[in-house]
Motif scaffolding. Structure first.
Motif, PDB file in Angstrom:
ATOM      1  N   ALA A 105      10.144 -33.905 -18.601  1.00 17.77           N
ATOM      2  CA  ALA A 105       8.932 -34.735 -18.573  1.00 17.77           C
ATOM      3  C   ALA A 105       8.079 -34.377 -17.364  1.00 17.77           C
ATOM      4  N   GLY A 106       8.719 -34.020 -16.275  1.00 18.08           N
ATOM      5  CA  GLY A 106       7.951 -33.692 -15.085  1.00 18.08           C
ATOM      6  C   GLY A 106       8.834 -33.370 -13.903  1.00 18.08           C
ATOM      7  N   LEU A 107       8.182 -32.954 -12.823  1.00 18.85           N
ATOM      8  CA  LEU A 107       8.852 -32.659 -11.549  1.00 18.85           C
ATOM      9  C   LEU A 107       8.192 -33.509 -10.474  1.00 18.85           C
ATOM     10  N   MET A 108       9.009 -34.107  -9.612  1.00 20.36           N
ATOM     11  CA  MET A 108       8.481 -34.843  -8.461  1.00 20.36           C
ATOM     12  C   MET A 108       8.689 -33.977  -7.224  1.00 20.36           C
ATOM     13  N   LEU A 109       7.617 -33.765  -6.472  1.00 29.76           N
ATOM     14  CA  LEU A 109       7.710 -32.846  -5.343  1.00 29.76           C
ATOM     15  C   LEU A 109       6.977 -33.426  -4.134  1.00 29.76           C
ATOM     16  N   ASN A 118       5.221 -32.210  -0.679  1.00 25.19           N
ATOM     17  CA  ASN A 118       4.744 -30.942  -0.116  1.00 25.19           C
ATOM     18  C   ASN A 118       3.703 -31.180   0.960  1.00 25.19           C
ATOM     19  N   PRO A 119       3.947 -30.790   2.208  1.00 23.27           N
ATOM     20  CA  PRO A 119       5.160 -30.179   2.735  1.00 23.27           C
ATOM     21  C   PRO A 119       6.393 -31.029   2.437  1.00 23.27           C
ATOM     22  N   SER A 120       7.520 -30.354   2.301  1.00 22.66           N
ATOM     23  CA  SER A 120       8.719 -31.028   1.834  1.00 22.66           C
ATOM     24  C   SER A 120       9.332 -31.890   2.931  1.00 22.66           C
ATOM     25  N   THR A 121      10.363 -32.621   2.567  1.00 28.30           N
ATOM     26  CA  THR A 121      11.075 -33.447   3.530  1.00 28.30           C
ATOM     27  C   THR A 121      11.855 -32.586   4.517  1.00 28.30           C
ATOM     28  N   LEU A 122      11.913 -31.276   4.278  1.00 27.03           N
ATOM     29  CA  LEU A 122      12.565 -30.377   5.235  1.00 27.03           C
ATOM     30  C   LEU A 122      11.575 -29.915   6.300  1.00 27.03           C
ATOM     31  N   GLY A 123      10.348 -30.425   6.227  1.00 22.64           N
ATOM     32  CA  GLY A 123       9.369 -30.126   7.273  1.00 22.64           C
ATOM     33  C   GLY A 123       8.692 -28.794   7.116  1.00 22.64           C
ATOM     34  N   VAL A 124       8.699 -28.251   5.903  1.00 24.88           N
ATOM     35  CA  VAL A 124       8.049 -26.950   5.681  1.00 24.88           C
ATOM     36  C   VAL A 124       7.146 -27.020   4.459  1.00 24.88           C
ATOM     37  N   PHE A 125       6.095 -26.187   4.471  1.00 25.68           N
ATOM     38  CA  PHE A 125       5.220 -26.122   3.306  1.00 25.68           C
ATOM     39  C   PHE A 125       5.950 -25.398   2.179  1.00 25.68           C
ATOM     40  N   GLU A 126       5.827 -25.919   0.962  1.00 24.12           N
ATOM     41  CA  GLU A 126       6.492 -25.329  -0.206  1.00 24.12           C
ATOM     42  C   GLU A 126       5.748 -24.045  -0.590  1.00 24.12           C
ATOM     43  N   ARG A 127       6.305 -22.906  -0.167  1.00 23.31           N
ATOM     44  CA  ARG A 127       5.568 -21.643  -0.334  1.00 23.31           C
ATOM     45  C   ARG A 127       5.472 -21.185  -1.780  1.00 23.31           C
ATOM     46  N   HIS A 128       6.398 -21.671  -2.632  1.00 17.16           N
ATOM     47  CA  HIS A 128       6.391 -21.230  -4.032  1.00 17.16           C
ATOM     48  C   HIS A 128       5.595 -22.174  -4.929  1.00 17.16           C
ATOM     49  N   ILE A 129       4.718 -22.966  -4.342  1.00 18.84           N
ATOM     50  CA  ILE A 129       4.043 -24.008  -5.115  1.00 18.84           C
ATOM     51  C   ILE A 129       3.303 -23.441  -6.325  1.00 18.84           C
ATOM     52  N   VAL A 130       2.716 -22.254  -6.178  1.00 16.23           N
ATOM     53  CA  VAL A 130       1.973 -21.681  -7.303  1.00 16.23           C
ATOM     54  C   VAL A 130       2.930 -21.354  -8.459  1.00 16.23           C
ATOM     55  N   ASP A 131       4.095 -20.791  -8.123  1.00 14.08           N
ATOM     56  CA  ASP A 131       5.102 -20.491  -9.162  1.00 14.08           C
ATOM     57  C   ASP A 131       5.654 -21.781  -9.782  1.00 14.08           C
ATOM     58  N   ASP A 177       4.593 -36.514  -4.297  1.00 13.11           N
ATOM     59  CA  ASP A 177       4.973 -37.592  -3.392  1.00 13.11           C
ATOM     60  C   ASP A 177       4.175 -37.396  -2.112  1.00 13.11           C
ATOM     61  N   GLY A 178       3.255 -38.303  -1.847  1.00 11.29           N
ATOM     62  CA  GLY A 178       2.306 -38.138  -0.738  1.00 11.29           C
ATOM     63  C   GLY A 178       2.828 -38.533   0.619  1.00 11.29           C
ATOM     64  N   ALA A 179       4.138 -38.670   0.762  1.00 13.63           N
ATOM     65  CA  ALA A 179       4.701 -39.115   2.043  1.00 13.63           C
ATOM     66  C   ALA A 179       4.276 -38.209   3.193  1.00 13.63           C
ATOM     67  N   ASN A 180       4.079 -36.927   2.908  1.00 12.85           N
ATOM     68  CA  ASN A 180       3.758 -35.984   3.985  1.00 12.85           C
ATOM     69  C   ASN A 180       2.314 -35.488   3.934  1.00 12.85           C
ATOM     70  N   LEU A 181       1.446 -36.260   3.315  1.00 12.73           N
ATOM     71  CA  LEU A 181       0.041 -35.852   3.194  1.00 12.73           C
ATOM     72  C   LEU A 181      -0.616 -35.633   4.555  1.00 12.73           C
ATOM     73  N   ASN A 182      -0.116 -36.365   5.572  1.00 16.68           N
ATOM     74  CA  ASN A 182      -0.713 -36.231   6.905  1.00 16.68           C
ATOM     75  C   ASN A 182      -0.735 -34.769   7.376  1.00 16.68           C
ATOM     76  N   ALA A 183       0.232 -33.995   6.907  1.00 22.97           N
ATOM     77  CA  ALA A 183       0.367 -32.609   7.370  1.00 22.97           C
ATOM     78  C   ALA A 183      -0.721 -31.691   6.827  1.00 22.97           C
ATOM     79  N   ILE A 184      -1.377 -32.086   5.742  1.00 22.64           N
ATOM     80  CA  ILE A 184      -2.368 -31.185   5.125  1.00 22.64           C
ATOM     81  C   ILE A 184      -3.726 -31.857   4.949  1.00 22.64           C
ATOM     82  N   LEU A 185      -3.893 -33.014   5.597  1.00 23.74           N
ATOM     83  CA  LEU A 185      -5.153 -33.754   5.462  1.00 23.74           C
ATOM     84  C   LEU A 185      -6.328 -32.861   5.866  1.00 23.74           C
TER      85      LEU A 185
END
Lengths: 462, 489
Positions: free
Chosen positions: B203-207, B209-222, B237-245
């Motif tokens: 049905a879907g994927l919850m992600l 990004n940047p992840s909870t491991l503190g890194v940007f998900e580099r494979h996001i396009v794939d 999941d917008g928990a880490n939106l502050n990192a890319i605002l």
């Protein structure tokens, strides 16, 4: 730069320590085609003064009214101390108290809140809050289904707040839980015992509001016993102010309700356009492991001193993930803090006085309406601080005419109920004076007399 | 001492009791309460002093640095609080007609428009009252989308193993099964594992990004290609939106639904555990399913959309308007930041995180992902320290409290043993970060020289370490006066 303290010297030293030439280099792991710093809908920065001025002008333009709307959100006096203390930085800007030793203020306050809510509802256990009354009731429905095991149908009376019914539906229907309506008695406004289903196979619980959405007191003992005799759980949805004078859910019927869930807003939370409010939930001791939300417990520290900590966290999502009792994480901690301070300031007698005064004002208002031609009272059931009136002309223009005179006259039931037709839910709390009540009755009399022509004049705030 | 223990029969705050209404004659006797509730009987001064003193037993942003990963404990501007507590906003009844609240609704509408722009989504609803409720709304919309297409085979939501616990819990509340996807050695989603996991049941994927491991998900396009290619939708999941605002937008990454934690990125207070707010944004194909109410603008007039306007909505999540007061605080904050301030948030959150990471590494700490940039947070692992000294991440955290710093997030994400997830936020100065590094280094030295000192921390707070096992085994969840047990069920 608003709220960013860095000096140019700081920035230079920090970049050197990291070993990059500029801040932009820190974003080099973001694929180039995804970098996008366009912000067309965000205006340029403003000072605090300018933003406060803008918002003050908007607030003042909205004005304020003499309010007789209740319908699940109640205007009560809130002691000045409540929010002065709740917005102290130590409460306001604290995190969820996972580090118990650094959070004893919040934790002890929530333990006191739990004690107050448990006693107010007459049940053993309270959690430390859920979002609002409607979503708390939805969580109570899910909890009852977990406790019952097997049965997945829940009885939801039509005398329950229509919005609460709609929230419960949104939150439970994807789990295959069926909500079955129970009619109300058109004479009394109470849930009709005759409307309860004969075949109760597969039902996990019955929800009982007290008072119900119409302000009418329900036959809670008969309903509770009826449900228990058929192996169902009873979920009470009481108004917490009313519980200062009404028999608490834990003492309904022979065995008492199993769960109580509802709206804690009347306990010191401002109307504030709809939130943040305070969902409360209490239950029997034996049901605590199925309760959703955070719970504070008293324990001892390494030196044997009493202290407080979050407990039974194995129910929660951060530990149990997909097996948790709910997905809830953030709750309404600050609202629960305010409610504890509010209840402490009022005490048992003060809260009962608020309840009695609200009740008396509602009766006074009802009496004042009794003399107005064309206004009738469709329900005979006893009320707490809210009641339904029926008018002979359409409700909407009548409410507009009242609004033009600075009065919010009540909550129209026209969209939510087919019968009684052209009816209106009206509330008077302790905040209304005899003069306020007289003003409403006098204005309504004038409007009814002149035949309620739709009013198009500008709104007149008081 | 508890407020109940200060109670004296007959004492009260008389100024707080309204006049009139001495009886309840119109309520039948059988409905009346026989014994009063157990509320304290204290004076107004007693109550004010008690709760003021209790407040002083808290750490808070206003008093302490909170490097709490995944929580974005930045400064909560006082001006935003003042704006939300304007008397007309506070006294507004939620059922008052829209034409009595045009100023109030204007603020909410403009917030909605700003959030759309910031996230690159087609539409936003402000209804959810917390991040987890936003997740529920997002997954419920994904389900409504598949249901409308009669695609009943999609019964599974994919969640990375590093995800917040709310992700799987929210998927379950929407009637889905949950399947975990592994993380690779660099902290990215294992793309091969993801490709193997997707199918007609997805049905879907919850992600995050940047992840909870503190890194940007580099494979996001794939990842986007794989999930959409299999017919699933993407939840952010917008928990880490502050990192890319102001740097990147979830909408551009192909997400269909997102939530934003306003109590993180938009600096509304955590209040000791809430209230928060979790507005949701959606791509065009989910627009019609947004939760109600939504603020609309017709002919320069604002109104709240209801069921008749949006018949396909997933419905309501709150009786009224969600956490409106939180939304007003976020609006005031967003207006003070403005577009330029918004872009600087991510800049300085990243600068502070990468600086702190570099300095802690120099101080001898082991990083979980030393080969990666920090987003706005990063992970230190104390696994080797624990093996050598017996000092755990929990011990380290408690000793930090002694040094006047709130602890970082511990034991999350679950993947990294003995982890400290550290997020300094953009509002802390270099001097505060340097003091934190110094404290961390001192504790590291203590752990090697006198591990017992760290293992038995805290020592400097009003209480020593609390016994959580005892709290769970000998449940004491409400105070009871002697002999009152039979009164409460």
């Amino acid at each position: 730069m608003a709220f960013i303290p860095h000096t140019d010297a700081d920035i230079r030293e920090m970049l050197a320590a990291i070993g990059v030439a500029d801040i932009a280099s820190l974003f080099d792991e973001i694929p180039r085609q995804l970098r996008n710093d366009a912000l067309t809908q965000v205006p340029p920065p403003e000072s605090e003064m300018a933003v406060l001025r803008l918002m003050r002008e908007r607030a003042e333009r909205d004005g304020s009214f003499l309010n007789f709307i209740g319908a699940g959100a109640y205007e009560h006096h809130i002691p000045a101390a409540v929010w002065q203390i709740a917005t102290r930085g130590e409460f306001y800007s604290a995190y969820t108290p996972y580090q118990a030793e650094a959070s004893q203020g919040t934790l002890q306050t929530l333990y006191e809140y739990q004690t107050m809510m448990a006693s107010l509802t007459g049940l053993a256990i309270s959690n430390a809050s859920l979002y609002d009354g409607a979503s708390a009731l939805a969580e109570a429905v899910l909890m009852a289904v977990r406790l019952h095991k097997g049965a997945r149908r829940v009885l939801l009376p039509q005398s329950l707040h229509p919005r609460w019914r709609s929230v419960v539906k949104t939150m439970v229907h994807n789990q295959g839980i069926e909500l079955v309506a129970v009619d109300f008695d058109q004479q009394t406004g109470q849930t009709a015992l005759a409307g309860l289903p004969a075949d109760t196979d597969g039902f996990a619980a019955l929800v009982i509001p007290q008072p119900n959405f119409f302000g009418v007191l329900e036959p809670v003992d008969e309903l509770t016993d009826w449900a228990h005799e058929r192996g169902m759980l009873v979920i009470a949805a009481p108004n917490p102010t009313a519980l200062a004078v009404l028999r608490p859910p834990g003492q309904w019927g022979r065995d008492g309700a199993d769960i109580a869930a509802g709206e804690g807003q009347p306990l010191g939370i401002p109307l504030a356009g709809g939130g943040p409010y305070l969902g409360f939930m209490t239950c029997r001791a034996g049901h605590v492991r199925q309760m959703p939300g955070r719970i504070v417990g008293r324990t001892l520290d390494a030196a044997g001193q009493p202290g407080y900590t979050l407990t039974l966290q194995a129910r929660e999502q951060h530990i149990r993930r997909s097996k948790a009792t709910s997905n809830i994480c953030t709750n309404q901690g600050l609202a629960a803090t305010a409610a504890a301070i509010h209840m402490a300031l009022l005490g048992p007698e003060g809260l009962a006085q608020v309840a009695r005064s609200s009740h008396a004002n509602a009766l006074r208002l009802r009496e004042a309406f009794a003399g107005i031609a064309g206004v009738s009272l469709p329900f005979s059931g006893s009320i707490f601080h809210e009641f339904v009136i029926q008018v002979q002309t359409p409700v909407a223009p009548m409410l507009q005419a009242l609004q033009a005179e600075g009065i919010l006259g009540g909550y129209s039931l026209v969209d939510d109920y087919k019968a009684p037709r052209q009816s209106l839910l009206v509330c008077a709390t302790e905040t209304k004076t005899a003069a306020d009540i007289e003003r409403y009755a006098e204005t309504l009399t004038r409007i009814v007399d002149r035949g309620v022509r739709p009013v198009t004049s500008a709104i007149k705030p008081t | 001492m508890l407020i109940f223990e200060q109670s004296r029969a007959g004492r009260r705050s008389a100024a707080q009791a309204p006049a009139g209404g001495h009886g309840v004659a119109a309520i039948p006797a059988r409905d009346l309460r026989l014994t009063p509730p157990l509320l304290p009987q204290v004076s107004e001064l007693d109550a004010v002093r008690h709760y003021t003193r209790l407040s002083q037993r808290n750490f808070s942003i206003d008093t302490h640095f909170y490097p709490l990963g995944s929580c974005t404990m930045k400064y909560n501007p006082r001006g935003a609080n003042a704006a939300a507590m304007l008397p007309q906003f506070l006294s507004r009844h939620p059922a008052a007609p829209d034409n009595t609240g045009q100023g109030f609704l204007a603020c909410l509408f403009e917030l909605q428009e700003m959030l759309k722009d910031i996230t690159g989504m087609a539409a936003v609803s402000l209804a959810p009252m917390a991040g987890a409720q936003g997740e529920f709304a997002g997954i419920a919309m994904i389900r409504a989308y598949h249901d409308a297409r009669r695609d009943a085979a999609r019964t599974e939501i994919l969640v990375p193993d590093a995800a917040h616990g709310t992700n799987p819990a929210s998927a379950i509340m929407c009637g889905y099964r949950v399947r975990e996807v592994a993380t690779d050695d660099d902290g990215n989603v294992d793309v091969a594992a993801l490709a193997a996991a997707v199918g007609p049941q997805t049905a879907g994927l919850m992600l995050t990004n940047p992840s909870t491991l503190g890194v940007f998900e580099r494979h996001i396009v794939d990842i986007e290609r794989i999930v959409h290619g299999a017919g699933g939708l993407l939840y952010y999941d917008g928990a880490n939106l502050n990192a890319i605002l102001g740097k990147a937008k979830p909408g551009d990454m192909g997400f269909d639904a997102i939530h934003i934690n306003l109590h993180k990125t938009f600096s509304t207070p955590h209040g000791g555990g809430g209230p928060g707010a979790g507005p949701v944004g959606v791509s065009e194909r989910l627009r019609q399913y947004l939760p109600l109410p939504v603020v609309a603008q017709d002919n320069a007039e604002y109104r709240l959309l209801a069921e008749q306007d949006c018949p396909l909505s997933i419905g309501r999540l709150a009786a009224h308007l969600g956490n409106a007061g939180v939304l007003l605080r976020a609006y005031a904050y967003a207006r003070m930041l403005g577009d330029t301030g918004m872009r600087r948030v991510a800049d300085f959150a990243a600068l502070n995180a990468n600086y702190l990471m570099a300095e802690l590494r120099k101080a001898g700490f082991e990083l979980a992902y030393p080969q990666r940039r920090a987003s706005h947070e990063f992970i230190v692992t104390l696994q080797r320290l624990k093996e050598r000294t017996g000092v755990t991440a929990m011990d380290f955290a408690k000793r930090l409290l002694d040094k006047g710093f709130h602890a970082p997030t511990t034991y999350f994400p679950l993947l990294v043993p003995e982890c400290l997830l550290i997020e300094p936020t953009e509002t802390e100065s270099k001097q505060t970060l340097d003091a934190f590094v110094a404290a961390m280094k001192t504790i590291l030295d203590e752990a090697r020289a006198t591990p017992e000192l760290v293992k038995s921390a805290p020592h400097e707070l009003p209480l020593r370490r609390l016994d959580e096992v005892r709290a769970a085994r000998q449940l004491d969840l409400a105070w009871q006066p002697a002999g009152a047990a039979d009164q409460i069920r």
